[in-house]
Design a protein around this motif. Structure first.
Motif, PDB file in Angstrom:
ATOM      1  N   GLN A   1       0.828  -1.251   0.093  1.00 22.86           N
ATOM      2  CA  GLN A   1       0.002   0.045   0.004  1.00 22.86           C
ATOM      3  C   GLN A   1       0.935   1.280  -0.206  1.00 22.86           C
ATOM      4  O   GLN A   1       1.388   1.706  -1.058  1.00 22.86           O
ATOM      5  N   THR A  39      -4.289   3.211   3.430  1.00 28.57           N
ATOM      6  CA  THR A  39      -4.959   2.964   2.390  1.00 28.57           C
ATOM      7  C   THR A  39      -4.740   3.500   1.061  1.00 28.57           C
ATOM      8  O   THR A  39      -4.712   4.828   1.279  1.00 28.57           O
ATOM      9  N   VAL A  40      -4.747   3.001   0.125  1.00 28.84           N
ATOM     10  CA  VAL A  40      -4.349   4.113  -1.264  1.00 28.84           C
ATOM     11  C   VAL A  40      -5.652   4.443  -2.099  1.00 28.84           C
ATOM     12  O   VAL A  40      -6.672   3.824  -1.732  1.00 28.84           O
ATOM     13  N   LEU A  41      -5.757   5.266  -3.010  1.00 28.66           N
ATOM     14  CA  LEU A  41      -6.664   5.510  -3.529  1.00 28.66           C
ATOM     15  C   LEU A  41      -7.573   4.626  -4.127  1.00 28.66           C
ATOM     16  O   LEU A  41      -8.800   4.621  -4.234  1.00 28.66           O
ATOM     17  N   LEU A  42      -6.823   3.537  -5.048  1.00 31.10           N
ATOM     18  CA  LEU A  42      -7.650   2.625  -5.795  1.00 31.10           C
ATOM     19  C   LEU A  42      -8.417   1.683  -4.610  1.00 31.10           C
ATOM     20  O   LEU A  42      -9.379   1.419  -4.770  1.00 31.10           O
ATOM     21  N   GLU A  43      -7.815   1.368  -3.428  1.00 28.28           N
ATOM     22  CA  GLU A  43      -8.569   0.727  -2.494  1.00 28.28           C
ATOM     23  C   GLU A  43      -9.862   1.476  -2.091  1.00 28.28           C
ATOM     24  O   GLU A  43     -11.049   1.120  -1.805  1.00 28.28           O
ATOM     25  N   LYS A  44      -9.595   2.649  -1.795  1.00 27.94           N
ATOM     26  CA  LYS A  44     -10.668   3.586  -1.126  1.00 27.94           C
ATOM     27  C   LYS A  44     -11.965   3.619  -2.312  1.00 27.94           C
ATOM     28  O   LYS A  44     -12.986   3.416  -2.072  1.00 27.94           O
ATOM     29  N   GLU A  45     -11.506   3.502  -3.766  1.00 26.33           N
ATOM     30  CA  GLU A  45     -12.644   3.580  -4.839  1.00 26.33           C
ATOM     31  C   GLU A  45     -13.188   2.065  -4.725  1.00 26.33           C
ATOM     32  O   GLU A  45     -14.545   2.082  -5.041  1.00 26.33           O
ATOM     33  N   MET A  46     -12.459   1.091  -4.458  1.00 31.13           N
ATOM     34  CA  MET A  46     -13.091  -0.620  -4.461  1.00 31.13           C
ATOM     35  C   MET A  46     -14.138  -0.392  -3.233  1.00 31.13           C
ATOM     36  O   MET A  46     -15.034  -0.958  -3.271  1.00 31.13           O
ATOM     37  N   TYR A  89     -16.981  -3.120  -3.112  1.00 28.01           N
ATOM     38  CA  TYR A  89     -15.872  -4.179  -3.353  1.00 28.01           C
ATOM     39  C   TYR A  89     -15.231  -4.753  -2.041  1.00 28.01           C
ATOM     40  O   TYR A  89     -13.940  -5.029  -1.939  1.00 28.01           O
ATOM     41  N   LYS A 106      -6.033  -8.731   0.301  1.00 23.32           N
ATOM     42  CA  LYS A 106      -5.314  -8.149   1.253  1.00 23.32           C
ATOM     43  C   LYS A 106      -4.795  -9.258   2.464  1.00 23.32           C
ATOM     44  O   LYS A 106      -3.573  -9.400   2.475  1.00 23.32           O
ATOM     45  N   LEU A 110     -11.568  -6.879  -1.600  1.00 22.15           N
ATOM     46  CA  LEU A 110     -10.374  -6.267  -1.128  1.00 22.15           C
ATOM     47  C   LEU A 110      -9.712  -6.893   0.122  1.00 22.15           C
ATOM     48  O   LEU A 110      -8.457  -7.101   0.053  1.00 22.15           O
TER      49      LEU A 110
END
Length: 225
Positions: A137, A161-168, A173, A181, A177
């Motif tokens: 991350q 948490t990175v942006l892609l994870e926040k978007e998921m 999702y 992880k 996720l």
């Protein structure tokens, strides 16, 4: 009520609560309490249907079912701890050891604000955990760790948490996720951030969970006596 009486009361309640919700309780529930958290370590906690799912390589269905049950169970546990044991839990984390039918539920008492006391190897443990976190991350905005008891080490991280994870998470999702992880991070923590090697202990169990809404995570290392 002293600490021993509190632990006995909570242990009995959790065993009954899990049995009522899951249809089968754990073989044993061990409760560990300190000034920062309460940890429930569950052993031999798996029903016939869950065992069947795992024999059919349906770990996803196993974890999804448990996730639904835990979402309804934890608020009840939180109320019981507050009203009957005078324990104020602000947030819960949990994970399962599928390989040995174990599990851990962790309740934090309040947002971590002051660093826990140092212990031999603490800086090295943090360094290795940060390396793994950054590889998957990003470098945590905050990290701390403390001994829950003589065998159990808790590592707390915030701001990972990175942006892609926040978007998921926004797209719904969260479970996908978490599943990805857990597989990746627990494997890397065992292989590249084995606190047992740093602390000259033998690792027996490792649990990890995240709360994406508040961007925090707990890792629990359990060692042999």
């Amino acid at each position: 009520m002293n600490e021993k009486e509190t632990i006995s009361l909570v242990t009995s309640y959790v065993g009954k609560l899990l049995r009522r919700r899951f249809g089968k309780g754990p073989e044993s529930v061990s409760v560990f309490l300190n000034e920062r958290c309460i940890v429930f370590h569950l052993r031999n906690f798996m029903g016939p249907v869950e065992k069947f799912l795992l024999t059919q390589e349906e770990e996803k269905a196993f974890r999804y079912t448990r996730e639904l049950l835990m979402e309804s169970l934890l608020p009840e546990l939180q109320v019981f701890l507050r009203e009957h044991a005078e324990i104020q839990v602000s947030e819960f984390y949990y994970d399962w050891g599928v390989h040995n039918a174990s599990g851990a539920i962790v309740g934090l008492f309040h947002p971590v604000s002051e660093p826990a006391p140092d212990y031999p190897g603490k800086a090295d443990v943090h360094e290795k955990v940060i390396e793994v976190t950054a590889a998957i991350q990003k470098v945590p905005e905050y990290i701390d760790s403390w001994w829950v008891n003589a065998r159990m080490l808790a590592v707390f991280r915030q701001g990972i948490t990175v942006l892609l994870e926040k978007e998921m998470v926004e797209l719904g999702y969260t479970e996908v996720l978490k599943s990805a992880k857990r597989r990746l991070e627990k494997r890397m923590l065992e292989q590249q951030a084995d606190a047992g090697i740093i602390l000259n202990r033998t690792l027996t169990d490792l649990y990890a969970d995240w709360d994406f809404n508040i961007d925090r995570s707990i890792v629990i290392y359990i060692f042999e006596e």
